[in-house]
Design a protein around this motif. Structure first.
Motif, PDB file in Angstrom:
ATOM      1  N   GLN A 139      -3.589   5.084 -20.742  1.00 38.61           N
ATOM      2  CA  GLN A 139      -2.185   4.762 -20.546  1.00 38.61           C
ATOM      3  C   GLN A 139      -1.962   5.029 -19.521  1.00 38.61           C
ATOM      4  O   GLN A 139      -1.978   6.339 -18.558  1.00 38.61           O
ATOM      5  CB  GLN A 139      -1.109   5.260 -21.814  1.00 38.61           C
ATOM      6  CG  GLN A 139      -1.274   6.730 -21.829  1.00 38.61           C
ATOM      7  CD  GLN A 139      -0.671   7.264 -23.217  1.00 38.61           C
ATOM      8  OE1 GLN A 139       0.215   6.490 -23.571  1.00 38.61           O
ATOM      9  NE2 GLN A 139      -0.216   9.045 -22.726  1.00 38.61           N
ATOM     10  N   GLY A 140      -0.903   4.565 -18.937  1.00 35.59           N
ATOM     11  CA  GLY A 140      -0.180   4.422 -17.564  1.00 35.59           C
ATOM     12  C   GLY A 140       0.504   3.380 -17.271  1.00 35.59           C
ATOM     13  O   GLY A 140       1.157   2.623 -17.662  1.00 35.59           O
ATOM     14  N   CYS A 141       2.206   4.004 -15.683  1.00 31.32           N
ATOM     15  CA  CYS A 141       2.308   2.621 -15.436  1.00 31.32           C
ATOM     16  C   CYS A 141       2.249   2.705 -14.217  1.00 31.32           C
ATOM     17  O   CYS A 141       1.197   3.325 -13.224  1.00 31.32           O
ATOM     18  CB  CYS A 141       3.777   3.316 -16.282  1.00 31.32           C
ATOM     19  SG  CYS A 141       4.493   2.891 -17.246  1.00 31.32           S
ATOM     20  N   VAL A 142       2.465   1.464 -13.462  1.00 28.64           N
ATOM     21  CA  VAL A 142       2.668   1.349 -12.040  1.00 28.64           C
ATOM     22  C   VAL A 142       3.402   0.687 -11.606  1.00 28.64           C
ATOM     23  O   VAL A 142       4.426   0.163 -12.693  1.00 28.64           O
ATOM     24  CB  VAL A 142       1.397   0.021 -11.502  1.00 28.64           C
ATOM     25  CG1 VAL A 142      -0.132   1.499 -11.535  1.00 28.64           C
ATOM     26  CG2 VAL A 142       1.053  -0.438 -12.528  1.00 28.64           C
ATOM     27  N   TYR A 143       4.283   0.035 -10.315  1.00 31.31           N
ATOM     28  CA  TYR A 143       4.825  -0.851  -9.438  1.00 31.31           C
ATOM     29  C   TYR A 143       3.892  -2.234  -9.506  1.00 31.31           C
ATOM     30  O   TYR A 143       2.904  -2.453  -8.821  1.00 31.31           O
ATOM     31  CB  TYR A 143       5.098  -0.389  -8.445  1.00 31.31           C
ATOM     32  CG  TYR A 143       6.393   0.863  -8.518  1.00 31.31           C
ATOM     33  CD1 TYR A 143       7.045   0.275  -9.490  1.00 31.31           C
ATOM     34  CD2 TYR A 143       6.348   1.979  -7.325  1.00 31.31           C
ATOM     35  CE1 TYR A 143       8.662   1.566  -9.546  1.00 31.31           C
ATOM     36  CE2 TYR A 143       7.393   3.269  -7.944  1.00 31.31           C
ATOM     37  CZ  TYR A 143       8.357   2.070  -8.484  1.00 31.31           C
ATOM     38  OH  TYR A 143       9.425   3.687  -8.847  1.00 31.31           O
ATOM     39  N   PRO A 144       3.360  -3.077 -10.628  1.00 27.95           N
ATOM     40  CA  PRO A 144       3.148  -4.147 -10.298  1.00 27.95           C
ATOM     41  C   PRO A 144       2.771  -5.191  -8.974  1.00 27.95           C
ATOM     42  O   PRO A 144       1.792  -5.987  -9.247  1.00 27.95           O
ATOM     43  CB  PRO A 144       2.946  -5.002 -11.891  1.00 27.95           C
ATOM     44  CG  PRO A 144       4.484  -4.998 -11.814  1.00 27.95           C
ATOM     45  CD  PRO A 144       4.568  -2.871 -11.439  1.00 27.95           C
ATOM     46  N   ASP A 145       4.198  -4.967  -8.668  1.00 29.41           N
ATOM     47  CA  ASP A 145       3.777  -6.252  -7.623  1.00 29.41           C
ATOM     48  C   ASP A 145       3.802  -5.202  -6.083  1.00 29.41           C
ATOM     49  O   ASP A 145       3.786  -5.731  -5.226  1.00 29.41           O
ATOM     50  CB  ASP A 145       5.589  -6.229  -7.025  1.00 29.41           C
ATOM     51  CG  ASP A 145       5.886  -6.861  -8.370  1.00 29.41           C
ATOM     52  OD1 ASP A 145       5.775  -7.618  -8.774  1.00 29.41           O
ATOM     53  OD2 ASP A 145       7.615  -6.453  -8.759  1.00 29.41           O
ATOM     54  N   ALA A 146       3.419  -4.001  -6.495  1.00 27.62           N
ATOM     55  CA  ALA A 146       2.626  -3.588  -4.786  1.00 27.62           C
ATOM     56  C   ALA A 146       0.657  -3.396  -4.530  1.00 27.62           C
ATOM     57  O   ALA A 146       0.620  -3.412  -5.956  1.00 27.62           O
ATOM     58  CB  ALA A 146       3.373  -2.116  -5.318  1.00 27.62           C
ATOM     59  N   PRO A 147       0.821  -4.053  -3.947  1.00 28.20           N
ATOM     60  CA  PRO A 147      -0.731  -4.676  -3.757  1.00 28.20           C
ATOM     61  C   PRO A 147      -1.369  -2.946  -3.608  1.00 28.20           C
ATOM     62  O   PRO A 147      -0.975  -2.065  -3.493  1.00 28.20           O
ATOM     63  CB  PRO A 147      -1.240  -5.000  -2.131  1.00 28.20           C
ATOM     64  CG  PRO A 147       0.133  -5.247  -2.126  1.00 28.20           C
ATOM     65  CD  PRO A 147       1.580  -4.756  -2.515  1.00 28.20           C
ATOM     66  N   ALA A 148      -2.774  -3.477  -5.126  1.00 32.31           N
ATOM     67  CA  ALA A 148      -3.486  -2.183  -4.999  1.00 32.31           C
ATOM     68  C   ALA A 148      -5.080  -2.223  -4.422  1.00 32.31           C
ATOM     69  O   ALA A 148      -5.351  -3.528  -4.453  1.00 32.31           O
ATOM     70  CB  ALA A 148      -3.965  -2.597  -6.312  1.00 32.31           C
ATOM     71  N   VAL A 149      -4.862  -1.272  -3.399  1.00 33.35           N
ATOM     72  CA  VAL A 149      -6.311  -1.081  -3.061  1.00 33.35           C
ATOM     73  C   VAL A 149      -6.801  -0.519  -2.651  1.00 33.35           C
ATOM     74  O   VAL A 149      -6.466   0.895  -2.526  1.00 33.35           O
ATOM     75  CB  VAL A 149      -5.531  -1.161  -0.930  1.00 33.35           C
ATOM     76  CG1 VAL A 149      -6.730  -1.656   0.068  1.00 33.35           C
ATOM     77  CG2 VAL A 149      -4.822  -2.207  -1.106  1.00 33.35           C
TER      78      VAL A 149
END
Length: 317
Positions: A139-149
């Motif tokens: 489980q977890g959370c992210v800022y989805p609008d930030a590009p994942a590199v």
């Protein structure tokens, strides 16, 4: 700042800095605050500040007591933790709202006569949390609008340099996945970027892998190992010395008809695959979501490099 009869005795300017850490396998999302205070006029001593964070019924916000301001410097760090109220859901988007309250030291932020509230002065990006969607049992959370590199496979890393060199060659030949930043100084990708998209459908991943293996046989005559791992962190790995790019765990894999294969060291391939799995899980990349890969030396640290103890696997891609 005013005195007991509401006469102004000083004026300050406050800059608020907020940032977050992507915690592995946890839903709690910490917002870290620090404040820089400059004296504009009069006296500004003896002030404190408190961030007030609201997200309705979507989350629970831990209480915080605020932090003293430092005239001419930075305050101590203040951490406020948000916990999404999942309510049995697999995915939830939280849109926090932040305002600040400033008061004299010792005065109540709720009922104090010196309290001044400042709304509309801050922005916290939306937060997306999931349970078991990026990887089963996590489980977890992210800022989805930030590009994942993905930055954990580098051409100067002897553990994965063969994989990285193949990816570099494929990107140079026009294959997707290269991150191109905007020219406005932000972290966001430009319209010239050509992202990869995660693929969770197991049958499609197997087909990507089958087609890439067939291409390896046609190109090299022989491929050892089972070559069954696609890069998805929920899949059992096996040895493989046929490397394909774009990854089988993407919608741009071999089924797209535009891909590259190369024979590389099987240990290198498995290590790079493990890092891909870590990246997809730790950065909470969901089915169909975009991401990029950067294999050049240098650049920002790779947060997913720390996830191998939590999302351990040994795999090819």
């Amino acid at each position: 700042m005013t005195d007991d009869v509401n006469a102004e005795v000083g004026r300050v300017e406050i800059d608020a800095y907020a940032y977050s850490d992507n915690r592995l396998n946890r839903l709690e999302w910490p917002l870290n605050f620090r404040f820089r205070t400059r004296l504009i006029s009069g006296s500004g001593a003896g002030l404190q500040i408190k961030p007030i964070i609201e997200c309705g019924e979507d989350c629970t916000v831990a209480l915080n007591a605020g932090v003293p301001l430092v005239i001419g410097g930075l305050s101590k760090e203040l951490v406020v933790t948000l916990t999404p109220n999942m309510g049995g859901e697999k995915e939830k988007v939280v849109n926090p709202y932040v305002e600040y309250k400033v008061a004299k030291t010792g005065d109540s932020f709720d009922e104090g006569v010196s309290v001044a509230a400042f709304s509309g002065k801050a922005h916290v990006p939306r937060i997306r949390c999931d349970v078991g969607l990026a990887k089963a049992g996590t489980q977890g959370c992210v800022y989805p609008d930030a590009p994942a590199v993905m930055r954990s496979v580098k051409t100067n890393d002897p553990d994965v340099d063969e994989s990285a060199i193949h990816i570099k060659e494929a990107l140079a030949a026009g294959k997707p996945g290269k991150f191109i930043p905007r020219d406005d100084g932000t972290i966001f990708d430009s319209s010239d970027s050509n992202p990869l998209e995660r693929l969770r459908d197991a049958a499609d991943r197997r087909e990507n892998r089958r087609l890439s293996k067939n291409q390896c046989i046609a190109q090299y005559g022989k491929v050892t190992g089972q070559c069954t791992f696609t890069g998805d962190p929920d899949e059992e790995p096996s040895a493989c010395d046929c490397d394909e790019y774009p990854f089988a765990a993407t919608r741009q894999g071999a089924k797209s008809g535009i891909f590259s294969v190369k024979r590389i060291d099987s240990g290198d391939n498995r290590r790079a695959g493990a890092r891909l799995g870590c990246f997809l899980a730790s950065q909470r990349i969901l089915d169909g979501e975009r991401f990029y890969i950067d294999v050049e030396p240098g650049g920002p640290a790779s947060p997913e490099a720390l996830c191998e103890a939590d999302y351990s696997t040994s795999a090819g891609k």
